[in-house]
Design an enzyme around this catalytic site. Structure first.
Site, PDB file in Angstrom:
ATOM      1  N   SER A  98       0.831  -1.202   0.000  1.00 19.75           N
ATOM      2  CA  SER A  98       0.000   0.000   0.000  1.00 19.75           C
ATOM      3  C   SER A  98       0.868   1.255   0.000  1.00 19.75           C
ATOM      4  O   SER A  98       1.644   1.473  -0.927  1.00 19.75           O
ATOM      5  CB  SER A  98      -0.960  -0.040   1.185  1.00 19.75           C
ATOM      6  OG  SER A  98      -1.950   0.952   1.064  1.00 19.75           O
ATOM      7  N   ASP A 227      -9.414  -5.075  -5.121  1.00 18.17           N
ATOM      8  CA  ASP A 227      -8.840  -4.117  -4.167  1.00 18.17           C
ATOM      9  C   ASP A 227      -9.661  -2.829  -4.174  1.00 18.17           C
ATOM     10  O   ASP A 227      -9.652  -2.085  -5.152  1.00 18.17           O
ATOM     11  CB  ASP A 227      -7.391  -3.827  -4.545  1.00 18.17           C
ATOM     12  CG  ASP A 227      -6.623  -3.093  -3.460  1.00 18.17           C
ATOM     13  OD1 ASP A 227      -7.230  -2.255  -2.771  1.00 18.17           O
ATOM     14  OD2 ASP A 227      -5.422  -3.367  -3.304  1.00 18.17           O
ATOM     15  N   HIS A 256      -7.411  -5.592  -0.617  1.00 17.26           N
ATOM     16  CA  HIS A 256      -6.195  -4.896  -0.210  1.00 17.26           C
ATOM     17  C   HIS A 256      -5.418  -5.725   0.808  1.00 17.26           C
ATOM     18  O   HIS A 256      -4.196  -5.677   0.846  1.00 17.26           O
ATOM     19  CB  HIS A 256      -6.587  -3.541   0.382  1.00 17.26           C
ATOM     20  CG  HIS A 256      -5.524  -2.498   0.300  1.00 17.26           C
ATOM     21  ND1 HIS A 256      -4.918  -2.123  -0.880  1.00 17.26           N
ATOM     22  CD2 HIS A 256      -4.956  -1.727   1.276  1.00 17.26           C
ATOM     23  CE1 HIS A 256      -4.033  -1.163  -0.644  1.00 17.26           C
ATOM     24  NE2 HIS A 256      -4.024  -0.925   0.652  1.00 17.26           N
TER      25      HIS A 256
END
Length: 276
Positions: A98, A227, A256
């Protein structure tokens, strides 16, 4: 617990170092809000297999020092570099998740390539989700700023209500327990309010496109098709297309949080790539 001082402002940063000192080195850089504990399903089994697994708690996260400053991208990237220097690591497989992918890429373009042999970008927000002149399909920066204000008003609600989408629990395939979700929400709330909001404030203007062509090591991009935090078409596919020679692995129905739901598959990708 092991700590070291950042080279920019002497902030005390916590790190973990698992596995044999002589093993192939994998360094993990965390998502926003989370600490090195997010990587338990990677670091523990891979260390048991002989990899040296190192992780850093970003400033204001986990067990690192709570500070006001240093949340610009260059300083965050230099904190990563300071860890690699502190432990004198070489031939590193550098893994970011991320927001951690942003720090990884900036570290490389700041001249950190000497210690890094290869890079894995997992569920990345790089090169940036916002609309720009070279990303006309991106999100309106004002919408991101509005989200950031909502986040400031009630972080606990955001983490709790977003957890199911984070792990794509509504889709078929591997999932996580309610207890694990609760645990992860608690970890997210361990990041200070200052750190969490400061990282979010970087997103409306984040644009690493000019830096992508400078990456000259092997890169593996791992992204989930579901995601919701960093949609594949806005980030993962763009990153793979912009970095010369990058390889893209798409995990179907993964969200995610694929580091937990798809841990076995991610670990296989990591061990294979780290040995190339």
């Amino acid at each position: 617990m092991p700590y070291f001082e950042s080279t920019t402002d002497n902030t005390h940063l916590h790190f973990v170092d698992y596995g044999p000192a002589s093993g192939p080195v994998i360094v993990f850089v965390n998502s926003s809000y989370l600490s090195t504990e997010m990587w338990e399903y990677q670091m523990l089994p891979l260390a048991a297999e002989g990899f040296r697994c190192v992780g850093l708690d970003r400033r204001g996260h986990g067990r690192s020092e709570d500070v006001w400053g240093g949340f610009d991208l260059d300083t965050l990237a230099r904190d990563v570099g300071a860890l690699l220097d502190q432990l004198d690591l070489h031939d590193v497989t550098l893994v970011g998740h991320s927001f951690g992918t942003v720090e990884v890429l900036r570290y490389l373009t700041l001249g950190g390539g000497e210690r890094v042999a290869r890079v894995v970008l997992v569920s990345g927000v790089a090169p940036g989700p916002a609309r720009s002149s070279d990303h006309t399909q991106g999100l309106d920066p004002e919408l991101i700023r509005a989200f950031n204000e909502t986040f400031r008003q009630d972080r606990a609600k955001f983490f709790t209500e977003g957890a199911d989408a984070f792990f794509a629990r509504h889709l078929p395939g591997p999932t996580v327990s309610d207890a694990y979700v609760t645990h992860m929400v608690e970890l997210c709330q361990g990041a200070t309010a200052r750190a969490a909001t400061a990282l979010n404030d970087l997103l409306p203007s984040l644009n690493l496109v000019p830096e992508m062509a400078k990456i000259d090591c092997p890169v593996l991009v791992v992204h989930g098709s579901a995601d919701a935090s960093a949609p594949l078409h806005l980030t993962g596919r763009r990153t793979a297309a912009l970095i010369p020679g990058a390889t893209l692995h798409v995990y179907e129905n993964a969200g995610h949080g694929l580091f937990a739901t798809h841990a076995d598959r991610l670990n296989e990708d990591l061990r294979t790539f780290a040995r190339t």
